[in-house]
Design a protein around this motif. Sequence first.
Motif, PDB file in Angstrom:
ATOM      1  N   TRP A 192      32.989  -0.839  29.731  1.00 41.81           N
ATOM      2  CA  TRP A 192      32.817  -2.267  30.001  1.00 41.81           C
ATOM      3  C   TRP A 192      31.349  -2.623  30.236  1.00 41.81           C
ATOM      4  CZ3 TRP A 192      37.116  -5.811  30.837  1.00 41.81           C
ATOM      5  CH2 TRP A 192      36.695  -7.119  31.093  1.00 41.81           C
ATOM      6  N   ASP A 193      30.698  -1.871  31.108  1.00 46.45           N
ATOM      7  CA  ASP A 193      29.349  -2.230  31.540  1.00 46.45           C
ATOM      8  C   ASP A 193      28.278  -1.672  30.596  1.00 46.45           C
ATOM      9  OD1 ASP A 193      27.506  -3.435  33.292  1.00 46.45           O
ATOM     10  OD2 ASP A 193      27.188  -1.563  34.352  1.00 46.45           O
ATOM     11  N   SER A 194      28.188  -0.348  30.512  1.00 49.50           N
ATOM     12  CA  SER A 194      27.094   0.270  29.749  1.00 49.50           C
ATOM     13  C   SER A 194      27.186  -0.021  28.259  1.00 49.50           C
ATOM     14  CB  SER A 194      27.082   1.790  29.980  1.00 49.50           C
ATOM     15  OG  SER A 194      26.944   2.088  31.341  1.00 49.50           O
ATOM     16  N   PHE A 195      28.370   0.223  27.667  1.00 49.05           N
ATOM     17  CA  PHE A 195      28.492   0.100  26.210  1.00 49.05           C
ATOM     18  C   PHE A 195      28.623  -1.349  25.743  1.00 49.05           C
ATOM     19  CE2 PHE A 195      30.861   0.298  22.149  1.00 49.05           C
ATOM     20  CZ  PHE A 195      29.960   1.058  21.413  1.00 49.05           C
ATOM     21  N   CYS A 196      29.594  -2.064  26.311  1.00 49.59           N
ATOM     22  CA  CYS A 196      29.857  -3.432  25.824  1.00 49.59           C
ATOM     23  C   CYS A 196      28.823  -4.454  26.308  1.00 49.59           C
ATOM     24  CB  CYS A 196      31.252  -3.889  26.242  1.00 49.59           C
ATOM     25  SG  CYS A 196      32.587  -2.950  25.478  1.00 49.59           S
ATOM     26  N   ASP A 197      28.595  -4.494  27.620  1.00 45.08           N
ATOM     27  CA  ASP A 197      27.746  -5.552  28.173  1.00 45.08           C
ATOM     28  C   ASP A 197      26.261  -5.308  27.965  1.00 45.08           C
ATOM     29  OD1 ASP A 197      29.977  -6.871  28.937  1.00 45.08           O
ATOM     30  OD2 ASP A 197      29.723  -6.629  31.093  1.00 45.08           O
ATOM     31  N   TRP A 198      25.873  -4.033  27.812  1.00 53.80           N
ATOM     32  CA  TRP A 198      24.448  -3.755  27.662  1.00 53.80           C
ATOM     33  C   TRP A 198      24.065  -3.233  26.280  1.00 53.80           C
ATOM     34  CZ3 TRP A 198      20.576  -5.652  30.215  1.00 53.80           C
ATOM     35  CH2 TRP A 198      20.762  -6.092  31.528  1.00 53.80           C
ATOM     36  N   TYR A 199      24.621  -2.102  25.883  1.00 52.64           N
ATOM     37  CA  TYR A 199      24.112  -1.492  24.645  1.00 52.64           C
ATOM     38  C   TYR A 199      24.340  -2.389  23.422  1.00 52.64           C
ATOM     39  CZ  TYR A 199      23.020   1.695  20.897  1.00 52.64           C
ATOM     40  OH  TYR A 199      22.454   2.241  19.770  1.00 52.64           O
ATOM     41  N   ILE A 200      25.529  -2.936  23.286  1.00 51.13           N
ATOM     42  CA  ILE A 200      25.798  -3.798  22.119  1.00 51.13           C
ATOM     43  C   ILE A 200      24.847  -4.991  22.102  1.00 51.13           C
ATOM     44  CG2 ILE A 200      27.487  -5.415  21.135  1.00 51.13           C
ATOM     45  CD1 ILE A 200      29.651  -3.372  21.669  1.00 51.13           C
ATOM     46  N   GLU A 201      24.608  -5.579  23.287  1.00 50.77           N
ATOM     47  CA  GLU A 201      23.686  -6.719  23.350  1.00 50.77           C
ATOM     48  C   GLU A 201      22.253  -6.295  23.017  1.00 50.77           C
ATOM     49  OE1 GLU A 201      24.540  -9.901  23.710  1.00 50.77           O
ATOM     50  OE2 GLU A 201      26.607  -9.159  23.687  1.00 50.77           O
ATOM     51  N   LEU A 202      21.869  -5.097  23.466  1.00 45.39           N
ATOM     52  CA  LEU A 202      20.506  -4.614  23.212  1.00 45.39           C
ATOM     53  C   LEU A 202      20.242  -4.359  21.731  1.00 45.39           C
ATOM     54  CD1 LEU A 202      20.166  -2.092  26.203  1.00 45.39           C
ATOM     55  CD2 LEU A 202      18.949  -4.259  25.979  1.00 45.39           C
ATOM     56  N   VAL A 203      21.262  -3.907  20.996  1.00 39.75           N
ATOM     57  CA  VAL A 203      21.034  -3.549  19.581  1.00 39.75           C
ATOM     58  C   VAL A 203      21.346  -4.678  18.598  1.00 39.75           C
ATOM     59  CG1 VAL A 203      21.413  -1.089  19.981  1.00 39.75           C
ATOM     60  CG2 VAL A 203      23.331  -2.510  19.244  1.00 39.75           C
ATOM     61  N   LYS A 204      21.916  -5.772  19.075  1.00 41.96           N
ATOM     62  CA  LYS A 204      22.280  -6.868  18.154  1.00 41.96           C
ATOM     63  C   LYS A 204      21.122  -7.302  17.244  1.00 41.96           C
ATOM     64  CE  LYS A 204      26.277  -9.189  20.208  1.00 41.96           C
ATOM     65  NZ  LYS A 204      26.753 -10.360  20.985  1.00 41.96           N
ATOM     66  N   PRO A 205      19.881  -7.485  17.776  1.00 47.34           N
ATOM     67  CA  PRO A 205      18.795  -7.924  16.891  1.00 47.34           C
ATOM     68  C   PRO A 205      18.505  -6.942  15.751  1.00 47.34           C
ATOM     69  CG  PRO A 205      18.173  -8.203  19.205  1.00 47.34           C
ATOM     70  CD  PRO A 205      19.440  -7.417  19.187  1.00 47.34           C
ATOM     71  N   ARG A 206      18.825  -5.681  15.929  1.00 47.83           N
ATOM     72  CA  ARG A 206      18.532  -4.679  14.897  1.00 47.83           C
ATOM     73  C   ARG A 206      19.437  -4.827  13.667  1.00 47.83           C
ATOM     74  NH1 ARG A 206      18.406   0.634  18.621  1.00 47.83           N
ATOM     75  NH2 ARG A 206      18.313   1.740  16.615  1.00 47.83           N
ATOM     76  N   PHE A 207      20.567  -5.522  13.833  1.00 48.09           N
ATOM     77  CA  PHE A 207      21.450  -5.715  12.682  1.00 48.09           C
ATOM     78  C   PHE A 207      20.872  -6.692  11.664  1.00 48.09           C
ATOM     79  CE2 PHE A 207      24.921  -4.424  15.765  1.00 48.09           C
ATOM     80  CZ  PHE A 207      25.039  -3.151  15.220  1.00 48.09           C
ATOM     81  N   SER A 208      19.960  -7.529  12.112  1.00 45.14           N
ATOM     82  CA  SER A 208      19.333  -8.476  11.177  1.00 45.14           C
ATOM     83  C   SER A 208      18.094  -7.884  10.517  1.00 45.14           C
ATOM     84  CB  SER A 208      18.975  -9.774  11.909  1.00 45.14           C
ATOM     85  OG  SER A 208      18.115  -9.502  12.997  1.00 45.14           O
ATOM     86  N   GLU A 209      17.732  -6.661  10.918  1.00 41.38           N
ATOM     87  CA  GLU A 209      16.567  -6.002  10.329  1.00 41.38           C
ATOM     88  C   GLU A 209      16.994  -5.135   9.143  1.00 41.38           C
ATOM     89  OE1 GLU A 209      14.822  -3.669  13.430  1.00 41.38           O
ATOM     90  OE2 GLU A 209      14.605  -5.372  14.811  1.00 41.38           O
ATOM     91  N   GLU A 210      16.081  -4.963   8.220  1.00 44.26           N
ATOM     92  CA  GLU A 210      16.309  -4.032   7.114  1.00 44.26           C
ATOM     93  C   GLU A 210      15.744  -2.670   7.504  1.00 44.26           C
ATOM     94  OE1 GLU A 210      17.878  -4.630   4.234  1.00 44.26           O
ATOM     95  OE2 GLU A 210      18.299  -6.710   4.817  1.00 44.26           O
ATOM     96  N   GLN A 219      24.711   4.201  13.431  1.00 39.08           N
ATOM     97  CA  GLN A 219      25.141   5.589  13.651  1.00 39.08           C
ATOM     98  C   GLN A 219      25.434   5.848  15.121  1.00 39.08           C
ATOM     99  OE1 GLN A 219      21.707   7.366  11.666  1.00 39.08           O
ATOM    100  NE2 GLN A 219      23.058   8.282  10.128  1.00 39.08           N
ATOM    101  N   VAL A 220      24.555   5.350  15.996  1.00 39.88           N
ATOM    102  CA  VAL A 220      24.745   5.575  17.435  1.00 39.88           C
ATOM    103  C   VAL A 220      25.987   4.815  17.921  1.00 39.88           C
ATOM    104  CG1 VAL A 220      23.752   5.244  19.736  1.00 39.88           C
ATOM    105  CG2 VAL A 220      22.309   6.042  17.861  1.00 39.88           C
ATOM    106  N   LEU A 221      26.124   3.559  17.499  1.00 40.71           N
ATOM    107  CA  LEU A 221      27.308   2.777  17.878  1.00 40.71           C
ATOM    108  C   LEU A 221      28.595   3.479  17.466  1.00 40.71           C
ATOM    109  CD1 LEU A 221      26.335  -0.910  17.008  1.00 40.71           C
ATOM    110  CD2 LEU A 221      27.241  -0.153  19.195  1.00 40.71           C
ATOM    111  N   THR A 222      28.644   3.938  16.217  1.00 37.57           N
ATOM    112  CA  THR A 222      29.851   4.587  15.693  1.00 37.57           C
ATOM    113  C   THR A 222      30.139   5.885  16.435  1.00 37.57           C
ATOM    114  OG1 THR A 222      29.374   3.664  13.512  1.00 37.57           O
ATOM    115  CG2 THR A 222      30.962   5.464  13.602  1.00 37.57           C
ATOM    116  N   TYR A 223      29.099   6.678  16.652  1.00 44.96           N
ATOM    117  CA  TYR A 223      29.272   7.974  17.323  1.00 44.96           C
ATOM    118  C   TYR A 223      29.781   7.796  18.753  1.00 44.96           C
ATOM    119  CZ  TYR A 223      28.148  12.608  19.173  1.00 44.96           C
ATOM    120  OH  TYR A 223      28.240  13.846  19.767  1.00 44.96           O
ATOM    121  N   VAL A 224      29.126   6.903  19.496  1.00 43.94           N
ATOM    122  CA  VAL A 224      29.506   6.701  20.896  1.00 43.94           C
ATOM    123  C   VAL A 224      30.894   6.078  21.001  1.00 43.94           C
ATOM    124  CG1 VAL A 224      28.940   5.501  23.051  1.00 43.94           C
ATOM    125  CG2 VAL A 224      27.124   6.565  21.704  1.00 43.94           C
ATOM    126  N   LEU A 225      31.173   5.062  20.191  1.00 47.14           N
ATOM    127  CA  LEU A 225      32.472   4.399  20.249  1.00 47.14           C
ATOM    128  C   LEU A 225      33.589   5.358  19.856  1.00 47.14           C
ATOM    129  CD1 LEU A 225      34.291   1.963  20.638  1.00 47.14           C
ATOM    130  CD2 LEU A 225      33.677   1.194  18.333  1.00 47.14           C
TER     131      LEU A 225
END
Length: 352
Positions: A192-210, A219-225
Amino acid sequence: DTWFSSALWPFSTLGWPDKTEDLEYFYPTDTLVTGYDIIFFWVARMMFSGLEHTGDVPFKHVYIHGLVRDSQGRKMSKSLGNGIDPLEIIEQYGADALRFTLATGNSPGNDMRFYMERVESSRNFANKIWNASRFVLMNLNIDKCELPDLDKLMPEDKWILHAYNEVVKGVTENLDKYELGIAVSKLYDFIWDSFCDWYIELVKPRFSEEGESNIVAQQVLTYVLSNTLKLLHPFMPFITEEIWQALPHDGESIMISDFPVYSEALKNESAESDMLMIMESIKGIRNIRNEMNVPPSKKCKLYIVTDNTKVFSEADRFYVKLASASEVIVQGDKAGIPENAVSVAAPGAELL
């Protein structure tokens, strides 16, 4: 019937008195799980019947749990009419929510009171996992669950992998000691806290990058989840199987996949301390803005006065995204900062 089946149960179901393959493989078993109210009526009878008829004890460990009582602490009974129909709860909230509720806050030997509000909370937790997983799947274009090269990781990646690794270690130790409630609590906090509320929010801007940063985040999201779902699977088997099947994976089912193991390579205490400083400072900014009724849409210039200039400079993008900063200036002293700037104390820095 009850006393017969309880006494002979461990071996009569396996083909005894014939020496069958099932009897050879399954008897004696490892662990018997039971409530304390039937230790003499069932457990003792299984023990002496097993010793008498097979020459061996039926199990090595007995895990004794408390009783599930109603919200007033009364034992559930037909005469009181205070029983809970699990099928009705499953129909409304799902089997995973009911299982999770019964495991949460449960210490060995102690009775627990059953509150419907806790089942609702568990259902909300399942929804949180579902929504987070759906977001991850929407942004995936990789087809394999594997870690990237560790030297390509961003600070937030190193932190979440360290945090995940510590959860693997803790949950495994708790399960080995039958501390189910503690294991569940660690998983809840991490997801709830570390993965959803923090990590996902922290990496969101990287999805718009090439490029590489985007792929590493995936890769990190998939591995951890994926691996966190394996840790959660014994408690919430249905939602974890459903999501795991949708993620890139190897094998037929999460149920027969390898259980996660602690990795020394993922340990990174400096990444953890750096990210905790950053997250605490973001919380401090949010709190002071909230107290002063500053709307999120109103951007503010942020000065960070710190000796850890490298750590905070690398995190400037987080303050723009999560703390409504229009500009981030990291410096070693208060030179040039307006006197009327609002101050926020945080670990390792003063924010103005």
